[in-house]
Design a protein around this motif. Structure first.
Motif, PDB file in Angstrom:
ATOM      1  N   ARG A  53       0.844  -1.194   0.000  1.00 35.46           N
ATOM      2  CA  ARG A  53       0.000   0.000   0.000  1.00 35.46           C
ATOM      3  C   ARG A  53       0.884   1.250   0.000  1.00 35.46           C
ATOM      4  O   ARG A  53       1.950   1.264   0.584  1.00 35.46           O
ATOM      5  N   GLY A  54       0.388   2.302  -0.648  1.00 31.30           N
ATOM      6  CA  GLY A  54       1.134   3.546  -0.685  1.00 31.30           C
ATOM      7  C   GLY A  54       2.052   3.626  -1.885  1.00 31.30           C
ATOM      8  O   GLY A  54       2.260   2.659  -2.615  1.00 31.30           O
ATOM      9  N   GLU A  55       2.650   4.791  -2.084  1.00 28.33           N
ATOM     10  CA  GLU A  55       3.462   5.049  -3.270  1.00 28.33           C
ATOM     11  C   GLU A  55       4.944   4.850  -3.019  1.00 28.33           C
ATOM     12  O   GLU A  55       5.668   4.354  -3.877  1.00 28.33           O
ATOM     13  N   VAL A  56       5.433   5.234  -1.827  1.00 30.43           N
ATOM     14  CA  VAL A  56       6.853   5.207  -1.514  1.00 30.43           C
ATOM     15  C   VAL A  56       7.134   4.084  -0.518  1.00 30.43           C
ATOM     16  O   VAL A  56       6.405   3.913   0.470  1.00 30.43           O
ATOM     17  N   HIS A  57       8.202   3.325  -0.776  1.00 35.08           N
ATOM     18  CA  HIS A  57       8.523   2.183   0.085  1.00 35.08           C
ATOM     19  C   HIS A  57      10.020   2.097   0.325  1.00 35.08           C
ATOM     20  O   HIS A  57      10.825   2.537  -0.491  1.00 35.08           O
ATOM     21  N   GLY A  58      10.380   1.511   1.463  1.00 33.46           N
ATOM     22  CA  GLY A  58      11.766   1.312   1.810  1.00 33.46           C
ATOM     23  C   GLY A  58      12.332   0.048   1.184  1.00 33.46           C
ATOM     24  O   GLY A  58      11.595  -0.868   0.807  1.00 33.46           O
ATOM     25  N   THR A  59      13.656   0.001   1.114  1.00 35.92           N
ATOM     26  CA  THR A  59      14.319  -1.155   0.513  1.00 35.92           C
ATOM     27  C   THR A  59      13.947  -2.442   1.239  1.00 35.92           C
ATOM     28  O   THR A  59      13.680  -3.473   0.612  1.00 35.92           O
ATOM     29  N   GLY A  60      13.898  -2.388   2.572  1.00 34.89           N
ATOM     30  CA  GLY A  60      13.613  -3.578   3.356  1.00 34.89           C
ATOM     31  C   GLY A  60      12.239  -4.153   3.088  1.00 34.89           C
ATOM     32  O   GLY A  60      12.092  -5.369   2.907  1.00 34.89           O
ATOM     33  N   LEU A  77      17.101  -1.893  -7.456  1.00 31.88           N
ATOM     34  CA  LEU A  77      16.512  -0.553  -7.433  1.00 31.88           C
ATOM     35  C   LEU A  77      17.462   0.472  -8.026  1.00 31.88           C
ATOM     36  O   LEU A  77      17.065   1.328  -8.822  1.00 31.88           O
ATOM     37  N   GLN A  78      18.731   0.387  -7.649  1.00 34.16           N
ATOM     38  CA  GLN A  78      19.719   1.336  -8.172  1.00 34.16           C
ATOM     39  C   GLN A  78      19.896   1.172  -9.679  1.00 34.16           C
ATOM     40  O   GLN A  78      20.003   2.158 -10.417  1.00 34.16           O
ATOM     41  N   SER A  79      19.918  -0.076 -10.142  1.00 35.80           N
ATOM     42  CA  SER A  79      20.065  -0.319 -11.582  1.00 35.80           C
ATOM     43  C   SER A  79      18.857   0.199 -12.354  1.00 35.80           C
ATOM     44  O   SER A  79      18.977   0.617 -13.500  1.00 35.80           O
ATOM     45  N   VAL A  85      12.757   3.253 -14.363  1.00 32.15           N
ATOM     46  CA  VAL A  85      11.885   2.196 -13.888  1.00 32.15           C
ATOM     47  C   VAL A  85      11.580   2.427 -12.408  1.00 32.15           C
ATOM     48  O   VAL A  85      10.449   2.275 -11.955  1.00 32.15           O
ATOM     49  N   PHE A  86      12.622   2.819 -11.642  1.00 33.95           N
ATOM     50  CA  PHE A  86      12.462   3.166 -10.235  1.00 33.95           C
ATOM     51  C   PHE A  86      13.023   4.561  -9.995  1.00 33.95           C
ATOM     52  O   PHE A  86      13.894   5.029 -10.729  1.00 33.95           O
ATOM     53  N   GLU A  87      12.538   5.211  -8.953  1.00 36.89           N
ATOM     54  CA  GLU A  87      12.979   6.565  -8.624  1.00 36.89           C
ATOM     55  C   GLU A  87      13.295   6.647  -7.135  1.00 36.89           C
ATOM     56  O   GLU A  87      12.493   6.254  -6.286  1.00 36.89           O
ATOM     57  N   ARG A  88      14.483   7.158  -6.799  1.00 37.00           N
ATOM     58  CA  ARG A  88      14.874   7.341  -5.405  1.00 37.00           C
ATOM     59  C   ARG A  88      14.291   8.659  -4.890  1.00 37.00           C
ATOM     60  O   ARG A  88      14.465   9.703  -5.507  1.00 37.00           O
ATOM     61  N   VAL A  89      13.605   8.610  -3.776  1.00 36.92           N
ATOM     62  CA  VAL A  89      12.971   9.813  -3.222  1.00 36.92           C
ATOM     63  C   VAL A  89      13.547  10.165  -1.858  1.00 36.92           C
ATOM     64  O   VAL A  89      13.049  11.047  -1.177  1.00 36.92           O
ATOM     65  N   TRP A  94      11.972   4.523  -2.075  1.00 33.39           N
ATOM     66  CA  TRP A  94      11.828   4.381  -3.518  1.00 33.39           C
ATOM     67  C   TRP A  94      10.361   4.420  -3.931  1.00 33.39           C
ATOM     68  O   TRP A  94       9.473   4.108  -3.137  1.00 33.39           O
ATOM     69  N   ARG A  95      10.147   4.769  -5.191  1.00 39.53           N
ATOM     70  CA  ARG A  95       8.827   4.638  -5.805  1.00 39.53           C
ATOM     71  C   ARG A  95       9.019   4.244  -7.263  1.00 39.53           C
ATOM     72  O   ARG A  95      10.129   4.354  -7.808  1.00 39.53           O
ATOM     73  N   LEU A  96       7.929   3.773  -7.885  1.00 33.18           N
ATOM     74  CA  LEU A  96       8.005   3.449  -9.303  1.00 33.18           C
ATOM     75  C   LEU A  96       8.311   4.709 -10.095  1.00 33.18           C
ATOM     76  O   LEU A  96       7.789   5.785  -9.795  1.00 33.18           O
ATOM     77  N   GLY A  97       9.143   4.580 -11.119  1.00 30.67           N
ATOM     78  CA  GLY A  97       9.514   5.732 -11.919  1.00 30.67           C
ATOM     79  C   GLY A  97       8.367   6.252 -12.756  1.00 30.67           C
ATOM     80  O   GLY A  97       7.355   5.576 -12.958  1.00 30.67           O
ATOM     81  N   ALA A  98       8.554   7.446 -13.258  1.00 26.60           N
ATOM     82  CA  ALA A  98       7.498   8.104 -14.039  1.00 26.60           C
ATOM     83  C   ALA A  98       7.170   7.341 -15.302  1.00 26.60           C
ATOM     84  O   ALA A  98       6.069   7.461 -15.840  1.00 26.60           O
TER      85      ALA A  98
END
Length: 301
Positions: A53-60, A77-79, A85-89, A94-98
């Motif tokens: 649930r939600g848009e932003v999530h932690g690596t763990g 995630l970094q790759s 594909v992914f975006e660091r916030v 992280w969240r899914l990229g635009a």
């Protein structure tokens, strides 16, 4: 991505939790099965966003949801930042990229699962076509009009040996004007979006069967709408033919199911293959039918 290139090589597909492909860890892009394992991990992390649930999530939490360890998840995630594909916030957030097909992924993740999962539908199509390679694409509307692969059923095929990379498969970089899956999605898009795609350059890696004349391409789109499926003959790369059928939500096109075989094995798609591909796409479409708000407005239908 190219719909496929190169040759098939039988190998064992596994899901270890070590390094990812040529990006990190002990696996390299030349290791047997490395391409399939890397793409599988990308998809598992991608789907974890949809399941949480939600848009932003932690690596763990993404690691736990995807069934991978923290280190592997972090490298994936970094790759995935390249290609958005992914975006660091924030640190570890992280969240899914635009450019990710976010709504399509969420819709499929929350579709009812009273019968087989969407992945099992792809596996069923693979079995029904004697080992065809099966991919599921979703429209990526936030990147304009492009497509993104979110799942696959390739058995023991080694994607590295097929000339495919995780970046090519998972980054939204492929034009809808190439390949059976691309043209299937394009056929059901509004005319304004079709015009955008028709103005694009043909990808350099396109195969000998690609539609280079826009009038012929448009005629093929009308044919797809009339038949409800598309056939591709060495469109993306030499040696591979394909069959694709649309995934829809209400009146809106969401994506396509793609079946590939080498041209030597499938010079022409038999009726059984066409019907099996259409049936798989229809089953996935049915999983979206419970949602009360089809995305027609978003796509301009």
């Amino acid at each position: 991505m190219t719909e496929l290139s190169g040759r098939a090589l039988s190998s064992t597909t596994a899901h270890p939790t070590g390094g990812i492909g040529g990006m990190a860890g002990n696996e390299t892009s030349n290791a047997p099965g490395a391409g399939s394992r890397l793409v599988d991990r990308f998809m598992r992390v991608q789907k974890a966003f949809a399941e949480l649930r939600g848009e932003v999530h932690g690596t763990g939490e993404l690691a736990r949801a995807s069934g991978l360890d923290d280190s592997t998840t972090s490298r994936i995630l970094q790759s995935g930042v390249y290609g958005a594909v992914f975006e660091r916030v924030g640190y570890g957030r992280w969240r899914l990229g635009a450019t990710a097909a976010q709504l399509g992924i969420h819709a499929l993740a929350h579709a009812p699962s009273k019968d087989e999962s969407t992945h099992e539908i792809l596996e069923e199509l693979r079995r029904a076509t004697d080992g065809g390679l099966v991919f599921q694409y979703m429209l990526a509307p936030f990147a304009g009009a492009q497509r993104q692969c979110i799942d696959m059923a390739v058995g023991g095929s080694d994607l590295v040996e097929l000339g495919m990379t995780a970046s090519a498969i998972l980054s939204v970089t492929r034009s809808l004007r190439t390949g059976a899956s691309g043209r299937t999605i394009l056929a059901y898009l509004p005319e304004a979006l079709q015009d955008v795609v028709l103005r694009e350059e043909i990808p350099d890696e396109a195969g000998p069967g690609v539609y280079r004349d826009n009038k012929e391409l448009l005629a093929s789109l009308a044919d797809i709408r009339g038949r409800g499926y598309a056939l591709g003959y060495e469109e993306c790369m030499p040696l591979w033919n394909s069959c694709a059928a649309p995934i829809v939500w209400g009146d809106a096109i969401m994506g396509a199911v793609l079946l590939l075989k080498t041209a030597t094995i499938m010079p022409e798609a038999p009726e059984t293959t066409i019907e099996a591909t259409k049936a798989a796409a229809a089953k996935i479409s049915a999983k979206l039918s419970h949602l009360s708000e089809p995305m027609s407005l978003m796509f301009g239908s």
